[in-house]
Every structure is written in C-alpha cells, then in structure tokens.
Enzyme design. Structure first.
Site, PDB file in Angstrom:
ATOM      1  N   ASP A  14       8.379  -6.396   3.701  1.00  6.98           N
ATOM      2  CA  ASP A  14       8.278  -5.143   2.956  1.00  6.98           C
ATOM      3  C   ASP A  14       9.357  -4.189   3.480  1.00  6.98           C
ATOM      4  O   ASP A  14       9.433  -3.950   4.682  1.00  6.98           O
ATOM      5  CB  ASP A  14       6.887  -4.530   3.154  1.00  6.98           C
ATOM      6  CG  ASP A  14       6.815  -3.067   2.741  1.00  6.98           C
ATOM      7  OD1 ASP A  14       7.234  -2.759   1.620  1.00  6.98           O
ATOM      8  OD2 ASP A  14       6.345  -2.249   3.558  1.00  6.98           O
ATOM      9  N   PRO A  64       0.829  -1.218   0.000  1.00  4.85           N
ATOM     10  CA  PRO A  64       0.000   0.000   0.000  1.00  4.85           C
ATOM     11  C   PRO A  64       0.858   1.260   0.000  1.00  4.85           C
ATOM     12  O   PRO A  64       1.820   1.371   0.758  1.00  4.85           O
ATOM     13  CB  PRO A  64      -0.804  -0.128   1.299  1.00  4.85           C
ATOM     14  CG  PRO A  64       0.032  -1.007   2.180  1.00  4.85           C
ATOM     15  CD  PRO A  64       0.724  -1.963   1.264  1.00  4.85           C
ATOM     16  N   ARG A  67       8.393  14.227   9.338  1.00  2.00           N
ATOM     17  CA  ARG A  67       8.871  14.166   7.960  1.00  2.00           C
ATOM     18  C   ARG A  67       9.257  15.570   7.502  1.00  2.00           C
ATOM     19  O   ARG A  67       8.438  16.348   7.010  1.00  2.00           O
ATOM     20  CB  ARG A  67       7.806  13.540   7.063  1.00  2.00           C
ATOM     21  CG  ARG A  67       7.444  12.133   7.514  1.00  2.00           C
ATOM     22  CD  ARG A  67       6.366  11.491   6.664  1.00  2.00           C
ATOM     23  NE  ARG A  67       5.953  10.208   7.240  1.00  2.00           N
ATOM     24  CZ  ARG A  67       4.986   9.445   6.748  1.00  2.00           C
ATOM     25  NH1 ARG A  67       4.333   9.827   5.652  1.00  2.00           N
ATOM     26  NH2 ARG A  67       4.667   8.296   7.334  1.00  2.00           N
ATOM     27  N   SER A  87      -4.174   1.114  -0.487  1.00  5.42           N
ATOM     28  CA  SER A  87      -3.865   1.899   0.701  1.00  5.42           C
ATOM     29  C   SER A  87      -5.125   2.407   1.388  1.00  5.42           C
ATOM     30  O   SER A  87      -6.137   2.705   0.739  1.00  5.42           O
ATOM     31  CB  SER A  87      -2.981   3.091   0.301  1.00  5.42           C
ATOM     32  OG  SER A  87      -2.873   4.011   1.360  1.00  5.42           O
ATOM     33  N   HIS A  92       7.483   0.536   7.705  1.00  7.77           N
ATOM     34  CA  HIS A  92       6.729   1.583   7.017  1.00  7.77           C
ATOM     35  C   HIS A  92       7.625   2.366   6.047  1.00  7.77           C
ATOM     36  O   HIS A  92       7.523   3.583   5.926  1.00  7.77           O
ATOM     37  CB  HIS A  92       6.080   2.532   8.030  1.00  7.77           C
ATOM     38  CG  HIS A  92       4.783   3.119   7.544  1.00  7.77           C
ATOM     39  ND1 HIS A  92       3.575   2.533   7.795  1.00  7.77           N
ATOM     40  CD2 HIS A  92       4.507   4.231   6.823  1.00  7.77           C
ATOM     41  CE1 HIS A  92       2.604   3.259   7.259  1.00  7.77           C
ATOM     42  NE2 HIS A  92       3.146   4.294   6.653  1.00  7.77           N
ATOM     43  N   ARG A 152       7.628   1.726  -3.136  1.00 11.08           N
ATOM     44  CA  ARG A 152       8.149   2.794  -3.992  1.00 11.08           C
ATOM     45  C   ARG A 152       8.386   2.339  -5.435  1.00 11.08           C
ATOM     46  O   ARG A 152       8.090   3.094  -6.367  1.00 11.08           O
ATOM     47  CB  ARG A 152       9.430   3.375  -3.385  1.00 11.08           C
ATOM     48  CG  ARG A 152       9.185   4.219  -2.128  1.00 11.08           C
ATOM     49  CD  ARG A 152      10.480   4.807  -1.602  1.00 11.08           C
ATOM     50  NE  ARG A 152      10.303   5.679  -0.447  1.00 11.08           N
ATOM     51  CZ  ARG A 152      10.408   5.289   0.815  1.00 11.08           C
ATOM     52  NH1 ARG A 152      10.696   4.016   1.087  1.00 11.08           N
ATOM     53  NH2 ARG A 152      10.241   6.148   1.805  1.00 11.08           N
TER      54      ARG A 152
END
Length: 389
Positions: free
Chosen positions: A307, A78, A165, A107, A276, A331
C-alpha cells in the site's frame, strides 16, 4: 463519471466538491510532505521490461488471497473519516468492492459499523484495528468482527503517536474544531458538501459509540476516539490479538524485514508494506523501496501485501513484480466515493482493472501469478542472469 478517464480526473472532481479543510485532510502528509513525493516517485523511477511474441489474447487478473479468489489484485485500503467527505462513504466503498469482487478494509476511524459491513459484504469486508488505551475496547472489537462474519483483521502498527500534519493545523483541524473565518467562508463555495454538513453534522464513529456511553453525541464519540487512539503498542499486543483472532491476521505498516520475520514467528498470516500514505514519518523510504527486502526475508512463509503511492494500474503491476501478492489503494477510491458515491468508487476500481489489463498485455503476461522480478530492469549482468533462472 462518463467523462472520467483516470484517477487524477476523480481527484479533481473530489477537490471541486470539498472545502479546503476536507480536501487537505485527504491529500496532506506530515512535516514538509517529502514522503508524498517519495511514494509516487518510486514508481516513476522503476523500469519494467516487456517480453514480446507472447500470445496475450486471453488475460486473467484474478488473484487468490487467503483462500479466496478475487477478480483483480487491487483492494481498498482503510481511509479514516470517509464519512466527512461523503455521508455513508464507508459502506459505499464496501458495496463497490463487493460488486467488483475485491477486498475492502473498513477503517478503525470509519463512520460505518462492523455489523453493517458484515451484513453488506461479509465475504469482502476486512476490519482495521487500532490499539485502544482501554484494551477491553480492542478485544471487544475483535469479538464483534468475528461475530459479524468477517474473516480478516488488519492491525495497523505505524501510528505510535499522532504526526505533525501542518495542513490540518493551519485549517483549524482539532478536537473540538476551531475553524477560522477564512475556512468557513471557503466552505460556502462548496454547496453540495455544505448541505451534507448541515444535514448530518460531525461524522458519527459508529464502531466506537457503544464505548462512549448511552446516547452519546457525535462530538462526544469523536473526543473519545481521539483519546483512545493515543495508545502504546508493542509485540505483546500482536501476541494477544493473534490469540483472540481466529481468522486471517495482518499487520499493516511493516517497513523492515526483521519486523516481518518477527511477525511470522508470532503466527501473523500477512503483512502490508506501507508507510501510512506518507502521513506519519516524512523521511521514511517508500514502501516500494523496502518491498523486495521484506519479500526476500519471509518468502512464501506469509502473505506480503502493498500500500502506498499507487495511482496507475502499471504501478500495481510494478509492486506485484517486486514481490507483493496483492496491492491496496487508499486515496484513489476515496477520490471516487467523494466525487460520485458508489458509482465513483466503482469507477476507480474499473480504471485500475482496465489499466492492469492493458499493462499485462504490454509486458507479455497473461496471469497475475506470472508477474515477478523477471519483468523488472536488471541492475547488472548478475541480476540479469539470476532473473533468467
């Protein structure tokens, strides 16, 4: 697409198409972005030992997961806000996955709907659930996923709070958006993306629209999503969602063996070892570093998936050798769909399939089921003896 050789070529095309604010959203991590390097470097540190004089003229990378056989051990993880990078990207990814016969996880922040996924790819579509502040919303999404014919629900547990972020902060990423003049000017240098923005505006979170009131605007729905996603999570949520969901139930974001053991005790069918995409906790270990311990903790009692940081088919092979049943990428396929829509997403999957096939031949494996720790470089003589058994 004809000139694309590897995933990094798709990344460069995606970067060329997107303004900095959008590209940084894909690429960014949190804090100092150490975790981004950690995830990828974990594969660079791994060593895989080939076995020669094996007849590899016929190779099969089909993999059975939750009772369904897929053409390759690579699925699409997702990735939120895909519609910002290319309008309709979520369903484009689903279409590419369906055509390649691999799973796609929509997602919880998608710009396509559960219902459309069920119509387009019912046998390949999974849904990612975030815990909403209003639990009635989460429970309704579970019901909608079942009604749409989806068979696997993925509860993402590694976002207890929004992370720091800094790329997004510097670019003015917030609700509502507060774009600097510099950001706006830079966006003008990407005309294809700008035309999309002028035509469609703020991405519309289809799955959340019904909870924002009748005729809610895209901005109003986005504000509601931002509010609802700031919800506490606990093992009680796992128990409740397991009770409601009758299909395959997966926890995404598990990084500790004890959490995997507890998940199994609550009837969870699978865990996805993931940090994540290094977007939550900067100094967390890479998923690859913790994968063997988690696999050892639960054995064959539940399905262990992976993942994080996979950029090559050989990366996927390494994860499979170290204990994963299946590998997901985020990605890479997002680069593909951004660069070329369905064709670009399909290209990313084709690249992985080809590289996995070549790597299998190089190490002397004819089936995905044959992969295991016996192909990994031994730590000491005892480790070598153990792998011979």
């Amino acid at each position: 697409m004809k000139d694309v050789v590897n995933i990094d070529d798709l990344r460069k095309l995606a970067k060329k198409r997107l303004p900095k604010i959008a590209y940084d959203f894909i690429e960014g991590g949190t804090d100092d972005e150490v975790g981004l390097v950690t995830n990828e470097q974990a594969f660079r540190k791994a060593r895989i030992v080939p076995r020669y004089l094996v007849d590899v003229s016929v190779r099969d990378q089909s993999t059975t997961l939750f009772g369904r056989t897929y053409s390759s051990p690579i699925g699409i993880a997702p990735t939120g806000l895909a519609g910002l990078f290319r309008h309709g990207a979520d369903l484009m990814l689903a279409e590419a996955a369906r055509d390649a016969n691999v799973p796609f996880i929509m997602s919880g922040s998608s710009t396509g709907s559960i219902e459309d996924l069920g119509k387009l790819a019912p046998d390949h579509g999974w849904y990612q659930l975030y815990s909403a502040k209003d639990q009635a919303v989460s429970e309704d999404m579970i019901k909608r996923s079942a009604d749409a014919g989806l068979r696997t629900l993925v509860f993402t547990v590694d976002v207890p709070e929004g992370s720091n972020r800094e790329r997004n902060t510097r670019n003015g990423w917030s609700r509502p958006l507060r774009l600097t003049w510099k950001t706006k000017f830079e966006a003008l240098l990407h005309p294809a993306w700008m035309m999309q923005w002028f035509r469609h505006g703020t991405p519309y979170f289809d799955n959340w629209a019904k909870y924002a009131g009748p005729d809610a605007s895209a901005d109003k729905v986005a504000d509601m999503v931002a509010y609802q996603n700031r919800a506490p999570m606990s093992w009680k949520h796992v128990e409740r969602f397991r009770e409601l969901w009758k299909g395959n139930f997966v926890l995404k974001g598990i990084m500790h063996p004890d959490d995997a053991i507890r998940a199994h005790s609550l009837g969870v069918d699978g865990v996805m070892v993931s940090n994540h995409g290094a977007r939550q906790l900067d100094l967390a270990p890479s998923p690859l570093e913790v994968l063997p311990a988690i696999r050892d903790a639960v054995g064959d009692k539940m399905t262990v998936m992976f993942d994080g940081g996979v950029r090559r088919g050989l990366d996927a092979i390494i994860a499979l050798c170290m204990g994963a049943k299946f590998v997901f990428v985020g990605r890479p396929t997002l680069y593909g769909v951004t660069a070329g829509g369905v064709e670009g997403a399909a290209k990313a999957l084709q690249i992985f399939r080809r590289e996995i096939d070549i790597s299998m031949a190089q190490i002397g494996a004819t089936k995905i089921a044959d992969l295991g720790p016996q192909y990994m470089m031994w730590k000491d003589e005892e480790d070598l003896r153990r792998n011979r058994r």
